[in-house]
Design an enzyme around this catalytic site. Structure first.
Site, short mmCIF file in Angstrom:
data_model
loop_
_atom_site.label_atom_id
_atom_site.label_comp_id
_atom_site.label_asym_id
_atom_site.label_seq_id
_atom_site.Cartn_x
_atom_site.Cartn_y
_atom_site.Cartn_z
N CYS A 64 0.73 -1.13 -0.02
CA CYS A 64 0.11 0.01 0.07
C CYS A 64 0.90 1.26 -0.09
CB CYS A 64 -1.03 -0.10 1.30
SG CYS A 64 -0.11 -0.05 2.92
N CYS A 96 3.26 1.69 2.91
CA CYS A 96 4.70 1.01 2.84
C CYS A 96 5.65 2.12 1.94
CB CYS A 96 4.73 -0.31 1.85
SG CYS A 96 3.31 -1.64 2.77
N CYS A 154 37.66 -17.23 -23.63
CA CYS A 154 37.04 -16.16 -23.69
C CYS A 154 35.94 -15.86 -22.73
CB CYS A 154 36.69 -15.41 -24.96
SG CYS A 154 37.99 -15.44 -26.12
N ASP A 211 -0.61 -35.18 -11.03
CA ASP A 211 -1.87 -34.70 -10.20
C ASP A 211 -3.04 -35.34 -11.15
OD1 ASP A 211 -3.41 -33.45 -8.50
OD2 ASP A 211 -3.76 -31.84 -10.19
N ASP A 236 -0.78 -28.63 -12.04
CA ASP A 236 -1.59 -27.41 -12.68
C ASP A 236 -2.12 -26.53 -11.53
OD1 ASP A 236 -3.81 -28.82 -11.79
OD2 ASP A 236 -5.11 -27.76 -13.38
#
Length: 797
Positions: free
Chosen positions: A18, A21, A88, A489, A690
């Site tokens: 906010c 802060c 290099c 899953d 997911d």
């Protein structure tokens, strides 16, 4: 403040929620002496002007941390100038690592270095200065500079080609000289003075780049290919010049020094041309976004530059046009070709509320959309960043090549000196010894070794992006081939991820609509897939939700709340049993055997809780899941399913997918532990998920895959993101990994074999310096060309 001592910084701040802060950070910073700070909450940036004689940069960072926030690291890309070989790159990385808070990933194939640094401790100007002090040039690459960078590289290529062509013309007479020598006639066709005149511009004009590169490398405390070429050709040239001017009765080697430089230049031109093709995937992605867009402003459609579009702008896409930015359809319907993002050739229907993405093609109809993500925030830009990061990162297998390249040049120089001394002592012929030493120096160029891994990674990551497989880094591309167990899953991975209510069963005390209303009221606000199915069913039947209170939720199990003065429980059978509800499994076991999830609703009445009814919810298996599991098992990978569902439903889904092993009723917080338990058996694990609840498990697996349609948290936690929403993409990603690693191993074998065989042959006089120059040039070209064969790789979906 003194203008000389004033320093300005723009810092990105992490953790602001906010305006208060921002005010706190600003207040803390301005307490420091000589500081003027302004913190913008909207942009999450702090603009700081400070007197560096009064406040050191570290104090700024400490002040921000004291306020409870952190300074975000910054990542930049630099195009490196003057690189000639892997040595290099090692030298540049070593120099940059000496700076505080700097992480470096340099790709010798693209000559691009990606640097992540703390902007408080290190500035971009310091990074550039460090690279220049190491002996190389650096230009920052930005979105606006890409085209200019491409033009500049093309101009540099043409200049190098011009130098090569002039050198080749000057060297042509030496071919006649070499032909005479090949027939055994060592009488010079060309006078020595003419040979000297032809060789001198080649040595010091065309060969200037080698002297410059060698000087910078040695000054930076390292050695590279330029040192070998400059040392070898100089030995041959200056020996021949001394013989010429002092009129000694010895053979001259002007043809060797001249032809070596010409052939190395030819090899570098061929290598540069081939290397440009390794980044063609990025180039094709960048070219996809249109330059202009049709924007609706004040009811009028106008054409504007795509870079001027802002979030919230309304844009129109006609049939056959390419979308300029990401957005949401607010009017119209059409089909969109999203193959550039997903690799899937079938068009995707779009209607009001659907998401659309930059660089995809509108096939038919007119779409009016509201811009949501523009510029560097579009999905296309994210893909480009991911591909660039993957192409610029180093695979673990490259560490061996880097370690060898770091000591290779000094070792070769030592071998050449030993060859010179031993051959001279053994044969008594200095000219013979010199020839052998020059051949050793020329044959041993480490270019092929340095290009073996990064060129294959660049092509592999680019092809993956074109097929909808986004690899976060090179390590992920390497590790995917090692997977022995793939943990998947259920919801949204094996299944469509869009459950629907199929059965509503009441116990008789209330009707279906009342039961659905109670269930929807308890689930309102929830984002769980089963909750969404209940809410969608209530919405379809126009059943409104009732207000609730005393809401309690146990993730993955169920909820409890009070509705119209009655306390209710809603959740899985196990959840209700744990709360004292007598659940009769036989009532709904037939539905579970069909692969449906059962949600029970019970009222907490006296003297015992009363079951009001239950809902059966089905999430159909994806049409590709069974085929994907079969492919994975055929590749020697065991597939294990984890789900929070009950054992009966889990067994039904597993049987449909062809999965033999599964774990049911696994709570979200326990998924990571389940993955770690499988890892404890010593097997290399991959995880596909997911959802937000999959993120800990994804992070725990040896390598993880996220479905792009899933949550941002899951995608951030995963090593590889799959733009197509099916499990077949995992099999494709693993096959891509295997193909890429196969090419890397081929490249490394040939690079090691080439040097292992070439150096002894040169040391024992079995390799002419000119032939060594040809072999050295072609070795690099062959490695890059072999990597380019990966462009033929295609996903098998």
């Amino acid at each position: 403040m003194s203008a000389v001592q004033t320093q300005k910084l723009e810092l990105s701040i992490i953790g602001m929620t906010c305006a208060a802060c921002a005010a706190r950070i600003e207040r803390n910073l301005n307490k420091l002496p000589g500081i003027h700070a302004a913190v913008n909450f909207a942009s999450e940036k702090a603009l700081i002007e400070f007197d560096n004689s009064l406040t050191c940069p570290e104090e700024l960072s400490r002040s921000i941390e004291k306020a409870g926030f952190a300074v975000a690291d910054r990542t930049v890309l630099f195009q490196i100038e003057g690189m000639t070989c892997a040595a290099c790159g090692n030298q540049i990385e070593k120099a940059l690592h000496n700076l505080p808070g700097v992480m470096v990933a340099l790709n010798p194939a693209s000559e691009i270095v990606r640097i992540t640094f703390n902007p408080v401790l290190t500035t971009i100007s310091e990074l550039i200065a460090t690279i220049r002090h190491a002996g190389y040039g650096a230009r920052e690459i930005t979105g606006s500079s890409r085209e200019a960078e491409k033009v500049q590289r093309l101009a540099a290529y043409r200049q190098e080609r011009h130098i090569f062509l002039i050198s080749a013309v000057l060297a042509l007479p030496f071919l006649l000289e070499m032909a005479m020598m090949a027939t055994g006639d060592h009488n010079h066709l060309l006078p020595r003075w003419l040979q000297w005149m032809l060789a001198t511009p080649i040595q010091f004009w065309a060969g200037k780049r080698f002297y410059t590169g060698a000087w910078h490398a040695l000054r930076g405390g390292g050695a590279n290919m330029d040192v070998l070429v400059a040392l070898g050709t100089s030995m041959a040239y200056f020996f021949s010049a001394a013989v010429t001017f002092w009129q000694l009765d010895l053979h001259v080697y002007f043809e060797a020094s001249a032809m070596i430089i010409v052939l190395v230049l030819l090899g570098k031109l061929m290598e540069a041309r081939a290397k440009q093709k390794t980044s063609s995937a990025i180039e094709s992605l960048i070219r996809l976004q249109p330059k202009t867009a049709h924007i609706e402003r004040n009811g009028v459609i106008i054409d504007v530059d795509v870079n001027s579009i802002q979030p919230g702008d309304i844009f129109v896409i006609r049939a056959g046009e390419t979308l300029p930015v990401d957005g949401i359809v607010i009017e119209g319907g059409s089909s969109v070709n999203e193959s550039i993002l997903t690799g899937e050739s079938l068009p995707v229907p779009k209607e009001t509320g659907a998401k659309v993405f930059a660089a995809t093609s509108n096939l038919q109809g007119l779409l009016k959309c509201r811009a949501t993500s523009v510029g560097t925030n579009t999905q296309l830009a994210t893909i480009i960043r991911l591909v660039e990061a993957a192409q610029g990162s180093k695979a673990p297998i490259q560490r061996l090549a880097d370690a060898i390249a770091g000591i290779f040049v000094p070792a070769v120089v030592s071998i050449a000196l030993v060859t010179l001394g031993v051959t001279w002592w053994w044969s008594g012929q200095f000219v013979t010894a010199l020839t052998h030493a020059v051949a050793v120096l020329v044959i041993a160029c480490p270019c092929a070794l340095g290009l073996a891994t990064p060129t294959a990674i660049m092509v592999g990551a680019g092809r993956g992006a074109q097929e909808g497989i986004l690899v976060k880094n090179a390590a992920a591309l390497e590790l995917a081939e090692k997977i022995q167990v793939l943990i998947v899953d259920k919801t949204g991975t094996l299944t469509e991820g869009h459950p629907v209510v199929t059965n509503i069963v009441t116990t008789g005390s209330i009707n279906e609509s009342e039961l659905l209303q109670i269930a929807a009221s308890l689930e309102q606000g929830s984002d769980h897939p089963l909750a969404r199915a209940i809410l969608e069913q209530a919405s379809t039947r126009n059943i409104p939700s009732l207000p609730i209170k005393d809401f309690v939720s146990l993730t993955g199990q169920g909820v409890a709340a009070t509705c119209q003065g009655v306390s209710y429980l809603l959740g899985s059978p196990g959840f209700l049993e744990s709360n004292g509800v007598d659940v009769e499994q036989t009532r709904f076991s037939a539905l579970q055997a069909e692969g449906k999830s059962v949600v029970i609703i019970a009222a907490q009445t006296e003297p015992a809780p009363q079951i009001m009814g239950y809902l059966a919810i089905a999430d159909p298996l994806r049409s590709t899941s069974a085929k994907a599991v079969e492919r994975l098992q055929g590749m020697g990978i065991e597939v294990i399913m984890l789900t929070g569902d009950n054992p009966i439903t889990a067994a039904a889904i597993a049987a449909q997918a062809g999965i033999q092993h599964f774990q049911a009723e696994v709570l979200p917080q326990d998924k990571a532990a389940a993955v770690e338990a499988i890892q404890a058996s010593g097997r290399f694990t991959g995880m596909v998920g997911d959802g937000v609840n999959d993120a800990p498990a994804l992070a725990s697996a040896n390598i993880s895959f996220a479905i792009a349609a899933g949550s941002d948290v899951a995608i951030d936690a995963a090593d590889i993101t799959l733009m197509r929403n099916d499990l077949i993409s995992v099999a494709d990603a693993i096959l891509l990994s295997r193909s890429t690693l196969y090419k890397i191993r081929q490249n490394l074998f040939f690079a090691f074999f080439y040097n292992t065989l070439g150096i002894p042959l040169a040391a024992f006089g079995m390799l002419n310096p000119v032939i060594a120059g040809v072999a050295m040039a072609m070795s690099s070209v062959s490695v890059v060309t072999n990597s380019l064969l990966l462009k033929r790789w295609k996903a098998e979906h």
